[in-house]
Design an enzyme around this catalytic site. Structure first.
Site, PDB file in Angstrom:
ATOM      1  N   TYR A   1      -2.822  -0.597  10.114  1.00  0.00           N
ATOM      2  CA  TYR A   1      -2.828  -0.978   8.703  1.00  0.00           C
ATOM      3  C   TYR A   1      -1.518  -0.566   8.051  1.00  0.00           C
ATOM      4  O   TYR A   1      -0.881  -1.347   7.333  1.00  0.00           O
ATOM      5  CB  TYR A   1      -4.007  -0.310   8.000  1.00  0.00           C
ATOM      6  CG  TYR A   1      -4.080  -0.615   6.514  1.00  0.00           C
ATOM      7  CD1 TYR A   1      -4.595  -1.827   6.071  1.00  0.00           C
ATOM      8  CD2 TYR A   1      -3.633   0.311   5.572  1.00  0.00           C
ATOM      9  CE1 TYR A   1      -4.653  -2.116   4.723  1.00  0.00           C
ATOM     10  CE2 TYR A   1      -3.695   0.033   4.221  1.00  0.00           C
ATOM     11  CZ  TYR A   1      -4.199  -1.180   3.798  1.00  0.00           C
ATOM     12  OH  TYR A   1      -4.250  -1.463   2.458  1.00  0.00           O
TER      13      TYR A   1
ATOM     14  N   SER B   1       0.851  -1.198   0.000  1.00  0.00           N
ATOM     15  CA  SER B   1       0.000   0.000   0.000  1.00  0.00           C
ATOM     16  C   SER B   1       0.880   1.238   0.000  1.00  0.00           C
ATOM     17  O   SER B   1       2.027   1.208   0.473  1.00  0.00           O
ATOM     18  CB  SER B   1      -0.889   0.001   1.250  1.00  0.00           C
ATOM     19  OG  SER B   1      -1.515   1.251   1.440  1.00  0.00           O
TER      20      SER B   1
END
Length: 258
Positions: A148, A135
């Site tokens: 995350y 990500s």
């Protein structure tokens, strides 16, 4: 020999789009998810070159069963796509510790399990690759996405390490680093950065990058990390050029709530 790909979290979103693009290009596609009915529905949509099965990526023994079943059906494993993941957003202290822990169990533990269990199969394959879903949150830690972001930094580090370590097996380990993608994962997301940066990527955009990396001719020049989308590419380049204080200040701005 059949061209094959094994995809986790294939029941919806990015995973389902990855499955569609590989299937369209003649691959035998393994669709694995904890949501078995979703992957079975996708199998019916795609056709006879698709195989659907249950997989909890946190369960190493489930990986062993799923990989053995897939190889028996497809004949080989060429490409592993570690896509399964979860996201919890909001202030760190307001997020239940169970959610922080589950993020790492799935996003990190699932990738560790997959890479470890799949290696014997990948070693037998020609043009073997592992493509991990990282990500843009792994470029610099993101406020309101702390766990995350940390999980994706772990995926980034594992990708780098194994890409070097497994070169002796002629296996490339790569990742894609998209910014926010229009999927169920970002709906109702509680993070200021999504308000500032917007959601401009589709699941198809990410799937195309994954497929491109799977197909790219490797002469040692294929990058280990591939940011997806213009903004992620700019962030990735700036992170390498800017002093740490500027990276921190820019992310403070992104985390600002009006």
């Amino acid at each position: 020999m059949n061209k094959t790909v094994f995809i986790t979290g294939a029941g919806q979103g990015i995973g389902a789009e990855i499955a569609r693009i590989f299937y369209q290009h003649g691959y035998y596609v393994g669709l694995f998810d904890v949501q078995v009915e979703q992957v079975k529905a996708l199998q019916r949509e795609l056709g006879e070159r698709a195989f659907a099965g249950y997989l909890d990526v946190c369960d190493y023994s489930a990986w062993q069963v799923a990989l053995a079943n897939f190889e028996t059906w497809a004949g080989a494993l060429n490409i592993l796509v570690n896509n399964a993941g979860v996201l919890y957003s909001g202030p760190f202290e307001d997020t239940p510790i169970a959610h922080h822990q589950r993020t790492h169990q799935i996003n990190v533990g699932g990738v560790l399990n997959g890479c470890h269990a799949a290696l014997p199969y990948l070693q037998k394959a020609h043009h073997a690759r592992v493509i991990n879903l990282s990500s843009a949150s792994a470029i610099y830690g993101q406020a309101d996405l702390a766990s995350y972001s940390a999980s994706k930094f772990a995926v980034r580090g594992l990708t780098e390490a194994l890409d070097v370590e497994w070169s002796k097996y002629k296996i490339r380990v790569l990742d894609v680093m998209p910014l926010f993608v229009q999927t169920a994962m970002v709906e109702q997301m509680n993070a200021a950065s999504i308000e500032h940066m917007g959601v401009q990527l589709s699941a198809q955009d990410v799937a195309r990058e994954v497929f491109r990396l799977a197909q790219a001719t490797d002469r040692g020049l294929c990058p280990t990390h591939t940011p997806v989308g213009f903004k992620a590419k700019i962030m990735f380049q700036l992170s390498k050029l800017s002093p740490q204080v500027l990276n921190r200040l820019s992310n403070l701005w992104l985390s600002r709530r009006d």
